[in-house]
Write a protein that holds these residues in place. Sequence first.
Motif, PDB file in Angstrom:
ATOM      1  N   ALA A 253       0.793  -1.238   0.000  1.00  0.00           N
ATOM      2  CA  ALA A 253       0.000   0.000   0.000  1.00  0.00           C
ATOM      3  C   ALA A 253       0.822   1.284   0.000  1.00  0.00           C
ATOM      4  O   ALA A 253       0.333   2.327  -0.413  1.00  0.00           O
ATOM      5  CB  ALA A 253      -0.955  -0.011   1.184  1.00  0.00           C
ATOM      6  N   CYS A 254       2.027   1.246   0.512  1.00  0.00           N
ATOM      7  CA  CYS A 254       2.903   2.437   0.511  1.00  0.00           C
ATOM      8  C   CYS A 254       4.236   1.940  -0.037  1.00  0.00           C
ATOM      9  O   CYS A 254       5.152   1.635   0.716  1.00  0.00           O
ATOM     10  CB  CYS A 254       3.069   2.968   1.933  1.00  0.00           C
ATOM     11  N   ALA A 255       4.326   1.837  -1.340  1.00  0.00           N
ATOM     12  CA  ALA A 255       5.308   0.923  -1.925  1.00  0.00           C
ATOM     13  C   ALA A 255       6.651   1.522  -2.337  1.00  0.00           C
ATOM     14  O   ALA A 255       7.641   0.811  -2.421  1.00  0.00           O
ATOM     15  CB  ALA A 255       4.690   0.257  -3.130  1.00  0.00           C
ATOM     16  N   ALA A 256       6.699   2.813  -2.629  1.00  0.00           N
ATOM     17  CA  ALA A 256       7.920   3.378  -3.226  1.00  0.00           C
ATOM     18  C   ALA A 256       9.049   3.500  -2.196  1.00  0.00           C
ATOM     19  O   ALA A 256       8.766   3.753  -1.024  1.00  0.00           O
ATOM     20  CB  ALA A 256       7.608   4.751  -3.807  1.00  0.00           C
ATOM     21  N   GLY A 259      11.483  -1.433  -2.742  1.00  0.00           N
ATOM     22  CA  GLY A 259      12.401  -2.472  -2.241  1.00  0.00           C
ATOM     23  C   GLY A 259      11.640  -3.715  -1.799  1.00  0.00           C
ATOM     24  O   GLY A 259      11.990  -4.845  -2.177  1.00  0.00           O
ATOM     25  N   LYS A 260      10.563  -3.502  -1.053  1.00  0.00           N
ATOM     26  CA  LYS A 260       9.821  -4.666  -0.545  1.00  0.00           C
ATOM     27  C   LYS A 260       8.925  -5.243  -1.637  1.00  0.00           C
ATOM     28  O   LYS A 260       8.700  -6.443  -1.688  1.00  0.00           O
ATOM     29  CB  LYS A 260       9.025  -4.283   0.708  1.00  0.00           C
ATOM     30  N   VAL A 277       0.933   0.596  -4.539  1.00  0.00           N
ATOM     31  CA  VAL A 277       0.360   1.953  -4.548  1.00  0.00           C
ATOM     32  C   VAL A 277       1.336   2.914  -3.885  1.00  0.00           C
ATOM     33  O   VAL A 277       1.949   2.579  -2.863  1.00  0.00           O
ATOM     34  CB  VAL A 277      -0.972   1.988  -3.750  1.00  0.00           C
ATOM     35  N   ASP A 278       1.482   4.091  -4.456  1.00  0.00           N
ATOM     36  CA  ASP A 278       2.191   5.159  -3.753  1.00  0.00           C
ATOM     37  C   ASP A 278       1.588   6.489  -4.177  1.00  0.00           C
ATOM     38  O   ASP A 278       1.187   6.668  -5.321  1.00  0.00           O
ATOM     39  CB  ASP A 278       3.698   5.150  -4.016  1.00  0.00           C
ATOM     40  N   VAL A 279       1.582   7.406  -3.218  1.00  0.00           N
ATOM     41  CA  VAL A 279       0.925   8.691  -3.464  1.00  0.00           C
ATOM     42  C   VAL A 279       1.789   9.606  -4.335  1.00  0.00           C
ATOM     43  O   VAL A 279       1.267  10.461  -5.050  1.00  0.00           O
ATOM     44  CB  VAL A 279       0.540   9.358  -2.115  1.00  0.00           C
ATOM     45  N   GLU A 280       3.102   9.396  -4.318  1.00  0.00           N
ATOM     46  CA  GLU A 280       4.008  10.324  -5.029  1.00  0.00           C
ATOM     47  C   GLU A 280       4.400   9.767  -6.394  1.00  0.00           C
ATOM     48  O   GLU A 280       5.090   8.741  -6.475  1.00  0.00           O
ATOM     49  CB  GLU A 280       5.283  10.534  -4.209  1.00  0.00           C
ATOM     50  N   GLY A 303      -1.598   6.974  -6.266  1.00  0.00           N
ATOM     51  CA  GLY A 303      -2.787   7.473  -5.590  1.00  0.00           C
ATOM     52  C   GLY A 303      -2.626   7.410  -4.091  1.00  0.00           C
ATOM     53  O   GLY A 303      -1.658   6.842  -3.577  1.00  0.00           O
ATOM     54  N   ALA A 305      -3.398   5.825  -0.852  1.00  0.00           N
ATOM     55  CA  ALA A 305      -3.853   4.487  -0.468  1.00  0.00           C
ATOM     56  C   ALA A 305      -5.148   4.564   0.330  1.00  0.00           C
ATOM     57  O   ALA A 305      -5.992   3.668   0.245  1.00  0.00           O
ATOM     58  CB  ALA A 305      -2.756   3.786   0.340  1.00  0.00           C
ATOM     59  N   ASP A 323       3.558  -0.417   4.824  1.00  0.00           N
ATOM     60  CA  ASP A 323       4.860   0.106   5.268  1.00  0.00           C
ATOM     61  C   ASP A 323       4.692   1.630   5.344  1.00  0.00           C
ATOM     62  O   ASP A 323       5.072   2.354   4.426  1.00  0.00           O
ATOM     63  CB  ASP A 323       5.914  -0.303   4.221  1.00  0.00           C
ATOM     64  N   VAL A 324       4.107   2.068   6.433  1.00  0.00           N
ATOM     65  CA  VAL A 324       3.592   3.444   6.511  1.00  0.00           C
ATOM     66  C   VAL A 324       4.679   4.533   6.565  1.00  0.00           C
ATOM     67  O   VAL A 324       5.788   4.272   7.033  1.00  0.00           O
ATOM     68  CB  VAL A 324       2.695   3.615   7.769  1.00  0.00           C
ATOM     69  N   PRO A 325       4.327   5.755   6.117  1.00  0.00           N
ATOM     70  CA  PRO A 325       5.242   6.881   6.355  1.00  0.00           C
ATOM     71  C   PRO A 325       5.384   7.058   7.866  1.00  0.00           C
ATOM     72  O   PRO A 325       4.404   6.939   8.604  1.00  0.00           O
ATOM     73  CB  PRO A 325       4.530   8.073   5.727  1.00  0.00           C
ATOM     74  N   LEU A 357      -4.512   5.196   7.454  1.00  0.00           N
ATOM     75  CA  LEU A 357      -4.148   4.199   6.446  1.00  0.00           C
ATOM     76  C   LEU A 357      -4.553   2.797   6.922  1.00  0.00           C
ATOM     77  O   LEU A 357      -5.102   2.008   6.149  1.00  0.00           O
ATOM     78  CB  LEU A 357      -2.635   4.261   6.156  1.00  0.00           C
TER      79      LEU A 357
HETATM   80  C1  LIG Z   1       8.378   3.958   4.258  1.00  0.00           C
HETATM   81  S1  LIG Z   1       8.133   4.456   2.648  1.00  0.00           S
HETATM   82  C2  LIG Z   1       7.841   2.917   1.843  1.00  0.00           C
HETATM   83  C3  LIG Z   1       9.089   2.118   1.521  1.00  0.00           C
HETATM   84  C4  LIG Z   1       8.798   0.952   0.606  1.00  0.00           C
HETATM   85  N1  LIG Z   1       7.786   0.083   1.153  1.00  0.00           N
HETATM   86  C5  LIG Z   1      10.038   0.138   0.281  1.00  0.00           C
HETATM   87  O1  LIG Z   1      10.279  -0.882   0.933  1.00  0.00           O
HETATM   88  O2  LIG Z   1      10.773   0.514  -0.641  1.00  0.00           O
HETATM   89  C6  LIG Z   1       6.534   5.130   2.744  1.00  0.00           C
HETATM   90  C7  LIG Z   1       5.923   5.473   1.392  1.00  0.00           C
HETATM   91  O3  LIG Z   1       4.563   5.836   1.617  1.00  0.00           O
HETATM   92  C8  LIG Z   1       4.192   6.774   0.657  1.00  0.00           C
HETATM   93  N2  LIG Z   1       2.950   7.396   1.126  1.00  0.00           N
HETATM   94  C9  LIG Z   1       2.775   8.358   2.058  1.00  0.00           C
HETATM   95  N3  LIG Z   1       1.460   8.624   2.231  1.00  0.00           N
HETATM   96  C10 LIG Z   1       0.800   7.809   1.393  1.00  0.00           C
HETATM   97  C11 LIG Z   1      -0.576   7.605   1.079  1.00  0.00           C
HETATM   98  N4  LIG Z   1      -1.533   8.311   1.699  1.00  0.00           N
HETATM   99  N5  LIG Z   1      -0.889   6.690   0.150  1.00  0.00           N
HETATM  100  C12 LIG Z   1       0.061   5.978  -0.494  1.00  0.00           C
HETATM  101  N6  LIG Z   1       1.373   6.136  -0.253  1.00  0.00           N
HETATM  102  C13 LIG Z   1       1.739   7.015   0.678  1.00  0.00           C
HETATM  103  C14 LIG Z   1       5.397   7.689   0.551  1.00  0.00           C
HETATM  104  O4  LIG Z   1       5.407   8.372  -0.682  1.00  0.00           O
HETATM  105  C15 LIG Z   1       6.549   6.686   0.682  1.00  0.00           C
HETATM  106  O5  LIG Z   1       6.995   6.297  -0.585  1.00  0.00           O
END
Ligand SMILES: C[S@@+](CC[C@H](N)C(=O)[O-])C[C@H]1O[C@@H](n2cnc3c(N)ncnc32)[C@H](O)[C@@H]1O
Length: 435
Positions: A253-256, A259-260, A277-280, A303, A305, A323-325, A357
């Motif tokens: 759900a918070c993928a960018a 890595g995971k 999914v990632d918001v950025e 989008g 999440a 994997d929340v911010p 989230l």
């Molecule tokens: C801790 S990082 C994730 C690291 C990723 N899981 C990895 O292992 O590479 C948190 C991610 O959540 C994203 N994010 C923050 N708020 C979000 C939201 N409301 N919906 C989706 N993604 C969100 C950020 O852009 C960031 O890329």
Amino acid sequence: MTIDARACAALVLSQVTSDGRSLSEALPAAVQAITDARQRALVQELSYGTLRWYYRLDAMLQRLLKKPLKQRDADVRCVLLLGLYQLDQLAMPQRVAVNETVQATHALNKQWASGLVNAVLRNYQRQSAQCQEAVAVEPVARFAHPAWLIERLQSDWPDDWETVLTANNARPPFSLRINRQCMTRAEYLEKLTELSLEARPLAHVDTGIRLDRPVPVDILPGFADGYISVQDGAAQLAAGLLDLQPGQRVLDACAAPGGKTAHILESEPALAELTAVDVEARRLLRISENLSRLSLSANLVQGDAAATADWWDGQSYDRILLDVPCSATGVIRRHPDIKLLRRAEDIAGLVRLQMQLLQAMWPLLSSGGMLLYCTCSVLADENSDQIGRFLEAQKDAAELPIAAGWGHECLHGRQILPGENEMDGFYFACITRTA
Ligand SMILES: C[S@@+](CC[C@H](N)C(=O)[O-])C[C@H]1O[C@@H](n2cnc3c(N)ncnc32)[C@H](O)[C@@H]1O
């Protein structure tokens, strides 16, 4: 073009300390024009090291300066801090450090400050012992962390806070994840040995390798072909905890930067679907670059999440990785700028966002499915306490115990503290949806 490395590092530091820019944004932009690899490495060393020890160096500088510098001279202040960093922390000839640091004022077009920089650094050399003793009694300077964070760690980890602070100031290990679809860890270790790159397996993750020294990724065998990725051992625990099976629908759900996501696909190639999914948008691009290097693919969605109506197809997921911010207080050794950029008042907002989230993801999980909540934070509010609040409110949620030889068992979930088992600080909790 010759660029003065110390002047360049001072500009990077002033962007972080005065403009609130992150090091991972400011540094690559600043070193872009430097062609000499050793000069680039020096800018990086001075930027990371000065931020790692910022609160100690700043306390020293306050003792050595007769009056504070004006805001418009933030670059000169940063020259002084990185000068002190070299004298206090690096084994480099002191005469070279002082002379070269004074030169940086010319490169910055601040010739007027050369006498000041020379005087402050020579003054430090004369009274280094007294200066070090004086700052050793102030906790902020002694541990080189902001007061609010020291206090929170003392309260959350009464037996471990000092170890955590010390680990945060250490240089991080350089860890890799091997792609077991391509080769075994033993085979990859052999390849590294052939290149005289000292490395050993990481405990607790069968994909993890630690190199003794960081190296540029392009000299690592098979990097371009997707044999390996750079990833800390703790982050490599997520895929295993998800207990992936063929045919499952999985949501990251918070993928960018992915890595995971990539590790999930490497671990179980026969998934029915993986949606990331990632918001950025900019960060989502990083997922697609990473997956393409590894010859993997996923359903990528840009989008929020939490706004599930915008992107969810209505079919439940067997596994959700959330994997929340977070405050990133578990990865300070990799990102020392966090000590300056993160504020005490940010935590409540992050805790709210994480709960939002969690609540938004819950209806998307199938009955009997599993949600893995994780953070790279060491703060109870974002971790065990957060999951406690969620379980209390969500009556069809039940925690699944994590039986593991790593980390600390918390009231809810499991916490690795920074440096433990050569890993970053990370938190995991597994939650299942009951009928
Ligand atoms: C801790 S990082 C994730 C690291 C990723 N899981 C990895 O292992 O590479 C948190 C991610 O959540 C994203 N994010 C923050 N708020 C979000 C939201 N409301 N919906 C989706 N993604 C969100 C950020 O852009 C960031 O890329």
